[in-house]
Write a protein that holds these residues in place. Structure first.
Motif, PDB file in Angstrom:
ATOM      1  N   MET A 153       1.199  -1.507  -0.025  1.00  0.00           N
ATOM      2  CA  MET A 153       0.328  -0.192  -0.152  1.00  0.00           C
ATOM      3  C   MET A 153       0.640   1.401   0.677  1.00  0.00           C
ATOM      4  N   ALA A 154       1.865   1.273   0.682  1.00  0.00           N
ATOM      5  CA  ALA A 154       3.130   2.617   0.976  1.00  0.00           C
ATOM      6  C   ALA A 154       3.467   3.014  -0.662  1.00  0.00           C
ATOM      7  N   SER A 155       3.746   1.694  -1.390  1.00  0.00           N
ATOM      8  CA  SER A 155       4.230   1.368  -2.824  1.00  0.00           C
ATOM      9  C   SER A 155       3.759   2.331  -3.573  1.00  0.00           C
ATOM     10  N   LEU A 156       1.842   2.179  -3.780  1.00  0.00           N
ATOM     11  CA  LEU A 156       1.514   2.708  -4.447  1.00  0.00           C
ATOM     12  C   LEU A 156       1.272   4.378  -4.772  1.00  0.00           C
ATOM     13  N   GLY A 199      -4.427   8.072  -1.237  1.00  0.00           N
ATOM     14  CA  GLY A 199      -5.195   8.469  -1.310  1.00  0.00           C
ATOM     15  C   GLY A 199      -6.644   8.367  -1.710  1.00  0.00           C
ATOM     16  N   ILE A 200      -7.379   7.186  -2.357  1.00  0.00           N
ATOM     17  CA  ILE A 200      -8.537   6.924  -3.204  1.00  0.00           C
ATOM     18  C   ILE A 200      -8.399   5.578  -1.927  1.00  0.00           C
ATOM     19  N   PHE A 201      -7.818   5.110  -1.680  1.00  0.00           N
ATOM     20  CA  PHE A 201      -7.749   4.054  -1.245  1.00  0.00           C
ATOM     21  C   PHE A 201      -7.714   4.119   0.783  1.00  0.00           C
ATOM     22  N   LYS A 202      -7.422   5.327   1.518  1.00  0.00           N
ATOM     23  CA  LYS A 202      -7.753   5.650   2.331  1.00  0.00           C
ATOM     24  C   LYS A 202      -9.443   6.599   2.800  1.00  0.00           C
ATOM     25  N   THR A 203      -9.476   6.832   1.471  1.00  0.00           N
ATOM     26  CA  THR A 203     -10.973   7.420   1.571  1.00  0.00           C
ATOM     27  C   THR A 203     -12.381   6.603   1.176  1.00  0.00           C
ATOM     28  N   VAL A 204     -11.280   5.562   0.867  1.00  0.00           N
ATOM     29  CA  VAL A 204     -12.552   4.549   0.821  1.00  0.00           C
ATOM     30  C   VAL A 204     -13.016   3.480   2.124  1.00  0.00           C
TER      31      VAL A 204
END
Length: 313
Positions: free
Chosen positions: A46-49, A55-60
């Motif tokens: 995840m950190a390598s994306l 940002g999208i993943f964190k929002t979801v």
């Protein structure tokens, strides 16, 4: 009975078998959610994306933890926007469906289901975390499932080649059950008067050219996998497309020893180990190349011939 479940249905099928093992002879888990435990490498990936993807993943994740389900989100949007999102989903996730009429019908079906008042969807955030990991993973639970069959319940995992569910969860379940079976056999005195059943006999199948919705992506091979898991392999026509069966390295090494029930649903020549599985399941292979360190390792690692491993696609 033979109990089958897809995605969340697979998770709930295991929960049912835990509670009512006397009613279940076989479990068929179709791309089940919630099998593996969350590992450090998952956060590393995840950190390598790219920043915008994170940002999208964190929002979801935030929305998921707040109990906002995909269905609830769609119902909050205007018709034009919500319908176009479902249409786009069908187009992107199911390229194998080329008939426009079939695409339209499937899109309408999914849209109407999403517009209905929420019911089972409200359990999602109670069972899963935002990363689709189970709050109580199945990986160690399956090995403890009892059965009226003293040789253990039969459990089949079926994953798509492009599946976003991690096939390694199924392999790890098989490994745990295999080791536990060996330990119980050593402790047993011939197996007589055994108070509890052996751990489940686990099989892992891969369906080519398929993702999480494997029954839609490649229905022929999916149907064959379910038939084989149900014990009907002998009923399949000789030239019918068949899935590939994978085993952990320990079972592969012991596959000639029939006393430990290491054989799969296929002959030994048709069962492949973890190296072949890592090549077959493409989506997980892509995830592994998202970090520079793993990219460098892959560049210097020897390439395994997929044809010789029997996992051509």
């Amino acid at each position: 009975m033979t109990l089958a479940g897809h995605s969340m249905g697979g998770y709930l099928s295991v929960a049912y078998a835990e509670q009512y093992p006397q009613h279940v002879e076989k479990l068929i888990l179709l791309s089940p959610v919630g099998v593996p435990e969350k590992k450090e490498e998952d956060e590393h990936i995840m950190a390598s994306l790219p920043f915008y993807v994170r940002g999208i993943f964190k929002t979801v994740r935030y929305m998921f933890e707040c109990g906002i389900t995909p269905g609830a989100f769609l119902r909050s949007l205007p018709y034009s926007k919500s319908k176009s999102m479902v249409d786009s989903y069908i187009w992107r996730r199911l390229p194998s469906i080329e008939c426009e009429e079939e695409q339209a019908n499937l899109s309408e079906y999914l849209y109407q289901n999403s517009m209905l008042p929420g019911s089972g969807e409200h359990c999602l955030s109670h069972i899963l975390t935002s990363g689709a990991f189970a709050r109580i993973p199945l990986v160690k639970r399956i090995a403890n499932i009892q059965s009226e069959d003293k040789d253990g319940m039969e459990v089949h995992f079926i994953f798509g080649e492009e599946d976003w569910m991690d096939y390694r969860g199924g392999i790890e379940v098989q490994r745990l059950c295999h080791h536990k079976r060996l330990e119980m056999m050593k402790e047993s005195t011939g197996g007589e008067n055994q108070a509890i059943s052996m751990p489940p006999r686990v099989h892992v199948h891969g369906v080519r050219n398929a993702g999480h919705l494997l029954m839609l992506d490649n229905h022929d091979e999916f149907n064959a996998a379910v038939i084989i898991a149900g014990g009907g392999k002998h009923k399949l026509p000789e030239n019918f497309p068949r899935p590939v069966e994978f085993v952990c390295d320990e079972v592969k090494a012991a596959s000639d020893d029939t006393s430990i029930s290491a054989r799969g649903s296929y002959t030994n020549a048709e069962v492949y180990g973890e190296t072949a599985a890592a090549q077959f399941f493409k989506r997980m292979r892509r995830f592994k190349t998202m970090t520079k360190q793993e990219d460098e390792q892959q560049a210097t690692a020897p390439v395994v011939d997929e044809k010789s491993a029997g996992v051509t696609s």
